[in-house]
Scaffold this motif. Sequence first.
Motif, PDB file in Angstrom:
ATOM      1  N   VAL A  63       0.838  -1.199   0.000  1.00 64.78           N
ATOM      2  CA  VAL A  63       0.000   0.000   0.000  1.00 64.78           C
ATOM      3  C   VAL A  63       0.871   1.246   0.000  1.00 64.78           C
ATOM      4  O   VAL A  63       1.871   1.312   0.723  1.00 64.78           O
ATOM      5  CB  VAL A  63      -0.926   0.020   1.240  1.00 64.78           C
ATOM      6  N   LEU A  64       0.482   2.221  -0.813  1.00 69.26           N
ATOM      7  CA  LEU A  64       1.159   3.517  -0.807  1.00 69.26           C
ATOM      8  C   LEU A  64       0.147   4.605  -0.484  1.00 69.26           C
ATOM      9  O   LEU A  64      -0.765   4.880  -1.263  1.00 69.26           O
ATOM     10  CB  LEU A  64       1.814   3.801  -2.160  1.00 69.26           C
ATOM     11  N   LEU A  65       0.305   5.222   0.688  1.00 74.75           N
ATOM     12  CA  LEU A  65      -0.506   6.377   1.076  1.00 74.75           C
ATOM     13  C   LEU A  65       0.168   7.628   0.518  1.00 74.75           C
ATOM     14  O   LEU A  65       1.380   7.794   0.646  1.00 74.75           O
ATOM     15  CB  LEU A  65      -0.599   6.490   2.599  1.00 74.75           C
ATOM     16  N   VAL A  66      -0.612   8.518  -0.108  1.00 69.82           N
ATOM     17  CA  VAL A  66      -0.025   9.727  -0.687  1.00 69.82           C
ATOM     18  C   VAL A  66      -0.795  10.961  -0.232  1.00 69.82           C
ATOM     19  O   VAL A  66      -2.011  11.046  -0.414  1.00 69.82           O
ATOM     20  CB  VAL A  66      -0.016   9.678  -2.230  1.00 69.82           C
ATOM     21  N   ASP A 117       2.392  -5.541  -6.435  1.00 71.77           N
ATOM     22  CA  ASP A 117       0.976  -5.225  -6.615  1.00 71.77           C
ATOM     23  C   ASP A 117       0.623  -4.140  -5.605  1.00 71.77           C
ATOM     24  O   ASP A 117       0.529  -4.405  -4.400  1.00 71.77           O
ATOM     25  CB  ASP A 117       0.132  -6.483  -6.384  1.00 71.77           C
ATOM     26  N   VAL A 118       0.438  -2.894  -6.077  1.00 74.54           N
ATOM     27  CA  VAL A 118       0.320  -1.734  -5.190  1.00 74.54           C
ATOM     28  C   VAL A 118      -1.100  -1.187  -5.167  1.00 74.54           C
ATOM     29  O   VAL A 118      -1.738  -1.030  -6.214  1.00 74.54           O
ATOM     30  CB  VAL A 118       1.299  -0.620  -5.640  1.00 74.54           C
ATOM     31  N   PHE A 119      -1.567  -0.891  -3.958  1.00 72.21           N
ATOM     32  CA  PHE A 119      -2.835  -0.190  -3.764  1.00 72.21           C
ATOM     33  C   PHE A 119      -2.494   1.244  -3.416  1.00 72.21           C
ATOM     34  O   PHE A 119      -1.991   1.536  -2.325  1.00 72.21           O
ATOM     35  CB  PHE A 119      -3.629  -0.852  -2.637  1.00 72.21           C
ATOM     36  N   LEU A 120      -2.733   2.157  -4.341  1.00 76.06           N
ATOM     37  CA  LEU A 120      -2.420   3.575  -4.165  1.00 76.06           C
ATOM     38  C   LEU A 120      -3.606   4.280  -3.536  1.00 76.06           C
ATOM     39  O   LEU A 120      -4.721   4.221  -4.057  1.00 76.06           O
ATOM     40  CB  LEU A 120      -2.090   4.198  -5.521  1.00 76.06           C
ATOM     41  N   ILE A 121      -3.379   4.956  -2.408  1.00 73.08           N
ATOM     42  CA  ILE A 121      -4.455   5.655  -1.705  1.00 73.08           C
ATOM     43  C   ILE A 121      -4.155   7.144  -1.619  1.00 73.08           C
ATOM     44  O   ILE A 121      -3.393   7.595  -0.761  1.00 73.08           O
ATOM     45  CB  ILE A 121      -4.661   5.086  -0.282  1.00 73.08           C
ATOM     46  N   PRO A 122      -4.721   7.956  -2.541  1.00 77.57           N
ATOM     47  CA  PRO A 122      -4.615   9.409  -2.382  1.00 77.57           C
ATOM     48  C   PRO A 122      -5.427   9.834  -1.159  1.00 77.57           C
ATOM     49  O   PRO A 122      -6.606   9.486  -1.039  1.00 77.57           O
ATOM     50  CB  PRO A 122      -5.239   9.952  -3.677  1.00 77.57           C
ATOM     51  N   LEU A 123      -4.811  10.560  -0.263  1.00 76.84           N
ATOM     52  CA  LEU A 123      -5.472  10.901   1.003  1.00 76.84           C
ATOM     53  C   LEU A 123      -6.351  12.143   0.855  1.00 76.84           C
ATOM     54  O   LEU A 123      -6.208  13.135   1.584  1.00 76.84           O
ATOM     55  CB  LEU A 123      -4.430  11.078   2.104  1.00 76.84           C
ATOM     56  N   TYR A 124      -7.264  12.071  -0.108  1.00 75.56           N
ATOM     57  CA  TYR A 124      -8.229  13.142  -0.354  1.00 75.56           C
ATOM     58  C   TYR A 124      -9.614  12.527  -0.501  1.00 75.56           C
ATOM     59  O   TYR A 124      -9.816  11.676  -1.373  1.00 75.56           O
ATOM     60  CB  TYR A 124      -7.895  13.906  -1.631  1.00 75.56           C
ATOM     61  N   PRO A 125     -10.576  12.948   0.292  1.00 77.46           N
ATOM     62  CA  PRO A 125     -11.922  12.383   0.167  1.00 77.46           C
ATOM     63  C   PRO A 125     -12.582  12.728  -1.169  1.00 77.46           C
ATOM     64  O   PRO A 125     -13.336  11.920  -1.720  1.00 77.46           O
ATOM     65  CB  PRO A 125     -12.693  13.033   1.328  1.00 77.46           C
ATOM     66  N   GLN A 126     -12.305  13.928  -1.688  1.00 78.59           N
ATOM     67  CA  GLN A 126     -12.938  14.388  -2.924  1.00 78.59           C
ATOM     68  C   GLN A 126     -11.927  14.362  -4.076  1.00 78.59           C
ATOM     69  O   GLN A 126     -10.730  14.585  -3.870  1.00 78.59           O
ATOM     70  CB  GLN A 126     -13.485  15.817  -2.774  1.00 78.59           C
ATOM     71  N   PHE A 127     -12.435  14.130  -5.270  1.00 76.60           N
ATOM     72  CA  PHE A 127     -11.588  14.172  -6.459  1.00 76.60           C
ATOM     73  C   PHE A 127     -11.387  15.613  -6.908  1.00 76.60           C
ATOM     74  O   PHE A 127     -12.328  16.407  -6.917  1.00 76.60           O
ATOM     75  CB  PHE A 127     -12.234  13.390  -7.608  1.00 76.60           C
ATOM     76  N   ALA A 128     -10.159  15.956  -7.286  1.00 78.26           N
ATOM     77  CA  ALA A 128      -9.884  17.258  -7.882  1.00 78.26           C
ATOM     78  C   ALA A 128      -8.672  17.127  -8.788  1.00 78.26           C
ATOM     79  O   ALA A 128      -7.795  16.289  -8.560  1.00 78.26           O
ATOM     80  CB  ALA A 128      -9.636  18.318  -6.807  1.00 78.26           C
ATOM     81  N   MET A 129      -8.615  17.964  -9.811  1.00 80.14           N
ATOM     82  CA  MET A 129      -7.462  17.979 -10.709  1.00 80.14           C
ATOM     83  C   MET A 129      -6.166  18.174  -9.934  1.00 80.14           C
ATOM     84  O   MET A 129      -5.153  17.521 -10.196  1.00 80.14           O
ATOM     85  CB  MET A 129      -7.594  19.127 -11.721  1.00 80.14           C
ATOM     86  N   ALA A 130      -6.185  19.117  -8.977  1.00 80.95           N
ATOM     87  CA  ALA A 130      -4.973  19.535  -8.295  1.00 80.95           C
ATOM     88  C   ALA A 130      -4.607  18.638  -7.116  1.00 80.95           C
ATOM     89  O   ALA A 130      -3.609  18.907  -6.436  1.00 80.95           O
ATOM     90  CB  ALA A 130      -5.124  20.975  -7.811  1.00 80.95           C
TER      91      ALA A 130
END
Length: 344
Positions: free
Chosen positions: A5-8, A117-130
């Motif tokens: 897992v990769l937290l970002v 085999d990586v599970f990428l987790i962007p630490l943002y609840p909402q999607f945004a371009m930035a």
Amino acid sequence: MKKGVLLVNLGSPDSPDPKDVKKYLGEFLMDERVIDVPLWARTLLVKGIILNTRPKASAAAYKKIWWENGSPLIVLSEQLQERVQESVDYPVALAMRYGSMTIKKGLQELVDKGVDDVFLIPLYPQFAMATTETILVLAEQIRQDHFPNITMNSLPAFYNNPDYIEVLSNSIARHLKDKDYEHLLFSYHGVPERHIRKSDITKSHCKIDGSCCATPSPAHEFCYRHQCLEVTRLVAEKLGFAPGTYSTSFQSRLGFDPWLQPYTDRTIERLGKEGIKNMAIVTPAFVSDCLETLEEIAMEGEEIFHEMGGKEFTTIPCLNADMPWVNLLSKWITNWATSKKETV
């Protein structure tokens, strides 16, 4: 295949020194998904103007919130990573989109442990371009260039996930317990209005006219404004807030183009002028406290409120490394590992 897992998260300067802040701001603001104008214009704006004026002021702001053991965002993200690691059976690494804790380093850490085999987790609840989009695009580019033998799936925006709403609602309720507040403000990080239109996969739905976010559409999958308003609606419904006792605003605008409104600073000012004496504020676009929550809201926001006659200003912390949040992330990771689906 060995899973990991990769937290970002967003990132931080290495120190509050103006030189480190300038380096960090340069990387951040030159991202084409943050300031989405042609390269020549972005270069002129960022390197010709912003980096010659803003680093000293930003450094002063960072110094106000800097902890003895480092940047609050980094320290809190590391605490989250450590607790999640204790809760799951898979290697968990941490990276930042900007700064020295790069996504490449995070992926390398996992690969060195045998992960493919990586599970990428962007630490943002909402999607945004930035935020989410720039992480996913860069991570995929790095995978192709440096780690072509690994596979990678990502956690989609979880703004309306019932378990997330419950964790967030419980955190808000806990911090408001015994507080005599009159109004709760949900403050989200702002984005330019053009980002909303650029993310509209229908190319016609998002008009930012007061009704489009409440009208069902495939565009909502990538609409930051809709997803912010939905978090507010779902939490208010969960906690039984009466109409008029809460509202939504957007903070941290840059430049002269129209950004999402209403603006947080002006909303705080308005609430004070209208006679609100006790208010609370929560920042659900962030999962970890950072400059935008600790300085812009907890310091500048409170100062504005007091200047307008307000008395009690309660800042609700982000989820940070709270165990209910850790347990939820761990649940999503376990679900991914056992099902290999991209949904939670």
